[in-house]
Design a protein around this motif. Structure first.
Motif, PDB file in Angstrom:
ATOM      1  N   SER A 172      11.429   2.691  -4.678  1.00 37.96           N
ATOM      2  CA  SER A 172      10.149   2.932  -4.011  1.00 37.96           C
ATOM      3  C   SER A 172      10.079   2.126  -2.735  1.00 37.96           C
ATOM      4  CB  SER A 172       8.986   2.564  -4.934  1.00 37.96           C
ATOM      5  OG  SER A 172       8.922   1.166  -5.085  1.00 37.96           O
ATOM      6  N   ASN A 173       9.210   2.559  -1.851  1.00 40.09           N
ATOM      7  CA  ASN A 173       8.974   1.841  -0.604  1.00 40.09           C
ATOM      8  C   ASN A 173       7.828   0.861  -0.755  1.00 40.09           C
ATOM      9  OD1 ASN A 173      10.935   3.462   0.471  1.00 40.09           O
ATOM     10  ND2 ASN A 173       9.489   4.925   1.344  1.00 40.09           N
ATOM     11  N   PHE A 174       6.984   1.093  -1.774  1.00 41.61           N
ATOM     12  CA  PHE A 174       5.789   0.272  -1.928  1.00 41.61           C
ATOM     13  C   PHE A 174       5.300   0.374  -3.368  1.00 41.61           C
ATOM     14  CE2 PHE A 174       1.105   0.404  -2.091  1.00 41.61           C
ATOM     15  CZ  PHE A 174       0.834  -0.900  -1.739  1.00 41.61           C
ATOM     16  N   ASN A 175       4.986  -0.756  -3.990  1.00 43.35           N
ATOM     17  CA  ASN A 175       4.390  -0.799  -5.324  1.00 43.35           C
ATOM     18  C   ASN A 175       3.169  -1.687  -5.282  1.00 43.35           C
ATOM     19  OD1 ASN A 175       6.166   0.752  -6.951  1.00 43.35           O
ATOM     20  ND2 ASN A 175       7.642  -0.911  -6.951  1.00 43.35           N
ATOM     21  N   ASN A 176       2.090  -1.223  -5.884  1.00 40.25           N
ATOM     22  CA  ASN A 176       0.877  -2.022  -6.005  1.00 40.25           C
ATOM     23  C   ASN A 176       0.413  -1.912  -7.447  1.00 40.25           C
ATOM     24  OD1 ASN A 176      -1.407  -3.540  -5.341  1.00 40.25           O
ATOM     25  ND2 ASN A 176      -2.592  -1.698  -4.873  1.00 40.25           N
ATOM     26  N   VAL A 177       0.333  -3.032  -8.155  1.00 40.01           N
ATOM     27  CA  VAL A 177      -0.096  -3.036  -9.550  1.00 40.01           C
ATOM     28  C   VAL A 177      -1.537  -3.532  -9.605  1.00 40.01           C
ATOM     29  CG1 VAL A 177       0.327  -3.960 -11.853  1.00 40.01           C
ATOM     30  CG2 VAL A 177       2.258  -3.416 -10.360  1.00 40.01           C
ATOM     31  N   ILE A 178      -2.391  -2.728 -10.248  1.00 37.02           N
ATOM     32  CA  ILE A 178      -3.800  -3.074 -10.391  1.00 37.02           C
ATOM     33  C   ILE A 178      -4.054  -3.336 -11.876  1.00 37.02           C
ATOM     34  CG2 ILE A 178      -6.169  -2.281 -10.057  1.00 37.02           C
ATOM     35  CD1 ILE A 178      -4.920  -0.328  -7.903  1.00 37.02           C
ATOM     36  N   ASP A 179      -4.442  -4.553 -12.185  1.00 37.91           N
ATOM     37  CA  ASP A 179      -4.679  -4.947 -13.576  1.00 37.91           C
ATOM     38  C   ASP A 179      -6.146  -4.723 -13.904  1.00 37.91           C
ATOM     39  OD1 ASP A 179      -4.024  -5.871 -16.054  1.00 37.91           O
ATOM     40  OD2 ASP A 179      -4.112  -7.994 -15.514  1.00 37.91           O
ATOM     41  N   GLY A 180      -6.385  -3.854 -14.889  1.00 39.60           N
ATOM     42  CA  GLY A 180      -7.756  -3.578 -15.307  1.00 39.60           C
ATOM     43  C   GLY A 180      -8.069  -4.249 -16.627  1.00 39.60           C
ATOM     44  N   GLU A 181      -9.286  -4.051 -17.094  1.00 32.99           N
ATOM     45  CA  GLU A 181      -9.711  -4.655 -18.348  1.00 32.99           C
ATOM     46  C   GLU A 181      -8.968  -4.063 -19.551  1.00 32.99           C
ATOM     47  OE1 GLU A 181     -13.927  -4.912 -20.189  1.00 32.99           O
ATOM     48  OE2 GLU A 181     -14.089  -5.599 -18.100  1.00 32.99           O
ATOM     49  N   LYS A 182      -8.744  -2.730 -19.503  1.00 34.79           N
ATOM     50  CA  LYS A 182      -8.101  -2.055 -20.635  1.00 34.79           C
ATOM     51  C   LYS A 182      -6.802  -1.365 -20.256  1.00 34.79           C
ATOM     52  CE  LYS A 182     -12.393  -1.212 -23.071  1.00 34.79           C
ATOM     53  NZ  LYS A 182     -13.249  -0.222 -23.730  1.00 34.79           N
ATOM     54  N   SER A 183      -6.398  -1.459 -19.000  1.00 33.86           N
ATOM     55  CA  SER A 183      -5.190  -0.748 -18.575  1.00 33.86           C
ATOM     56  C   SER A 183      -4.555  -1.438 -17.377  1.00 33.86           C
ATOM     57  CB  SER A 183      -5.534   0.697 -18.207  1.00 33.86           C
ATOM     58  OG  SER A 183      -6.391   0.722 -17.092  1.00 33.86           O
ATOM     59  N   THR A 184      -3.330  -0.991 -17.085  1.00 31.69           N
ATOM     60  CA  THR A 184      -2.619  -1.434 -15.885  1.00 31.69           C
ATOM     61  C   THR A 184      -2.279  -0.178 -15.098  1.00 31.69           C
ATOM     62  OG1 THR A 184      -1.640  -3.251 -17.139  1.00 31.69           O
ATOM     63  CG2 THR A 184      -0.654  -2.744 -15.009  1.00 31.69           C
ATOM     64  N   ARG A 185      -2.509  -0.240 -13.798  1.00 30.38           N
ATOM     65  CA  ARG A 185      -2.262   0.935 -12.958  1.00 30.38           C
ATOM     66  C   ARG A 185      -1.268   0.571 -11.869  1.00 30.38           C
ATOM     67  NH1 ARG A 185      -4.908   5.762 -11.635  1.00 30.38           N
ATOM     68  NH2 ARG A 185      -4.780   6.345  -9.454  1.00 30.38           N
ATOM     69  N   LEU A 186      -0.270   1.445 -11.698  1.00 28.70           N
ATOM     70  CA  LEU A 186       0.721   1.306 -10.629  1.00 28.70           C
ATOM     71  C   LEU A 186       0.427   2.352  -9.570  1.00 28.70           C
ATOM     72  CD1 LEU A 186       3.560   0.361  -9.486  1.00 28.70           C
ATOM     73  CD2 LEU A 186       4.471   2.300 -10.749  1.00 28.70           C
ATOM     74  N   GLU A 187       0.433   1.943  -8.321  1.00 31.44           N
ATOM     75  CA  GLU A 187       0.334   2.874  -7.203  1.00 31.44           C
ATOM     76  C   GLU A 187       1.485   2.571  -6.270  1.00 31.44           C
ATOM     77  OE1 GLU A 187      -3.531   2.371  -5.511  1.00 31.44           O
ATOM     78  OE2 GLU A 187      -4.498   3.502  -7.119  1.00 31.44           O
ATOM     79  N   GLY A 188       2.125   3.615  -5.765  1.00 29.77           N
ATOM     80  CA  GLY A 188       3.253   3.379  -4.876  1.00 29.77           C
ATOM     81  C   GLY A 188       3.686   4.620  -4.134  1.00 29.77           C
ATOM     82  N   SER A 189       4.618   4.414  -3.206  1.00 29.04           N
ATOM     83  CA  SER A 189       5.270   5.531  -2.520  1.00 29.04           C
ATOM     84  C   SER A 189       6.725   5.521  -2.941  1.00 29.04           C
ATOM     85  CB  SER A 189       5.120   5.401  -1.001  1.00 29.04           C
ATOM     86  OG  SER A 189       5.754   4.234  -0.550  1.00 29.04           O
ATOM     87  N   CYS A 190       7.289   6.708  -3.106  1.00 29.77           N
ATOM     88  CA  CYS A 190       8.588   6.825  -3.768  1.00 29.77           C
ATOM     89  C   CYS A 190       9.575   7.643  -2.978  1.00 29.77           C
ATOM     90  CB  CYS A 190       8.400   7.493  -5.135  1.00 29.77           C
ATOM     91  SG  CYS A 190       7.126   6.745  -6.110  1.00 29.77           S
ATOM     92  N   ARG A 191      10.815   7.579  -3.494  1.00 35.55           N
ATOM     93  CA  ARG A 191      11.887   8.398  -2.963  1.00 35.55           C
ATOM     94  C   ARG A 191      12.353   9.352  -4.052  1.00 35.55           C
ATOM     95  NH1 ARG A 191      13.537   3.194  -0.191  1.00 35.55           N
ATOM     96  NH2 ARG A 191      14.561   2.763  -2.129  1.00 35.55           N
ATOM     97  N   GLN A 192      13.649   9.579  -4.218  1.00 35.42           N
ATOM     98  CA  GLN A 192      14.189  10.696  -4.994  1.00 35.42           C
ATOM     99  C   GLN A 192      13.885  10.730  -6.487  1.00 35.42           C
ATOM    100  OE1 GLN A 192      18.193   9.941  -3.962  1.00 35.42           O
ATOM    101  NE2 GLN A 192      18.144  11.287  -2.224  1.00 35.42           N
ATOM    102  N   GLN A 193      13.918   9.640  -7.179  1.00 33.64           N
ATOM    103  CA  GLN A 193      13.716   9.673  -8.625  1.00 33.64           C
ATOM    104  C   GLN A 193      12.839   8.511  -9.046  1.00 33.64           C
ATOM    105  OE1 GLN A 193      16.999  10.640 -11.021  1.00 33.64           O
ATOM    106  NE2 GLN A 193      16.263   9.613 -12.820  1.00 33.64           N
ATOM    107  N   ILE A 194      11.943   8.792  -9.968  1.00 33.51           N
ATOM    108  CA  ILE A 194      11.026   7.741 -10.430  1.00 33.51           C
ATOM    109  C   ILE A 194      11.512   7.234 -11.766  1.00 33.51           C
ATOM    110  CG2 ILE A 194       8.677   7.239 -11.170  1.00 33.51           C
ATOM    111  CD1 ILE A 194       7.773   9.374  -9.168  1.00 33.51           C
ATOM    112  N   LYS A 195      11.592   5.899 -11.903  1.00 32.29           N
ATOM    113  CA  LYS A 195      11.972   5.260 -13.179  1.00 32.29           C
ATOM    114  C   LYS A 195      10.879   4.312 -13.580  1.00 32.29           C
ATOM    115  CE  LYS A 195      16.928   5.422 -12.590  1.00 32.29           C
ATOM    116  NZ  LYS A 195      18.142   4.696 -12.523  1.00 32.29           N
TER     117      LYS A 195
END
Length: 195
Positions: A172-195
């Protein structure tokens, strides 16, 4: 071929002619009618450099214990205006559901290892739907992996129903992890395959 020469017009100096509109209209229509022997050549636009361009893709997923469910949105522009196209949009090994093209059911087939949409409609379009990915069973952290459509702009978000996790998308070119009360959220920009 023998051609008759047109007779010269008489020299009438400063004369006036009065004719009814219906007769003048016939003369005017005859003068402005296109010559059937002269074919007007339509200027054809240049051929497009490619039949279509996929411009962006967005994948928004939610992880559960059994699978990750991803909603996707793929934007593309069809440049070809004379033929039907088969546009590969997702790998054939993904389980897809509810594929819509411009908010109407899409004409989808599996061909050459891809889900493809059949389309004869120049212009900008949006393809939406969802697919399911099973987490990989292996030692170590739980993960999902799937190939994505190559686009200049590809964004991803993934919500896991556990707080305080370390999540990343590779490559990925960018990862942003947002920690919530009941969940974790990843936001990012990607290239060919997501793992």
């Amino acid at each position: 071929a023998i051609m008759a020469k047109p007779k010269p017009m008489p020299d009438m100096k400063e004369s006036f002619l009065e004719i009814p509109w219906s007769d003048f209209r016939v003369i005017l229509e005859e003068l402005t009618r296109p010559d059937p022997e002269v074919e007007e050549e339509e200027e054809k636009p240049p051929e497009p450099p490619m039949p279509y361009v996929i411009t962006s893709a967005r994948y928004e997923g939610k992880m559960s214990s059994g699978a990750a469910v991803f909603e996707f949105s793929i934007d593309f522009t069809v440049l070809e205006d004379e033929e039907w196209l088969l546009i590969p949009v997702l790998p054939a090994d993904l389980a897809v559901d509810n594929i819509m093209l411009d908010k109407k059911p899409a004409l989808v087939s599996i061909n050459n290892g891809h889900h493809q949409i059949a389309l004869f409609a120049p212009g900008a379009h949006t393809l939406t739907g969802r697919f399911f990915v099973k987490p990989q069973n292996r030692l170590g952290p739980r993960s999902v992996s799937f190939p994505i459509t190559m686009t200049p702009v590809t964004t991803l978000s993934l919500t896991v129903p556990e707080p305080g996790l370390s999540i990343e998308a590779e490559p990925s070119n960018f990862n942003n992890v947002i920690d919530g009360e009941k969940s974790t959220r990843l936001e990012g920009s990607c290239r060919q395959q997501i793992k």
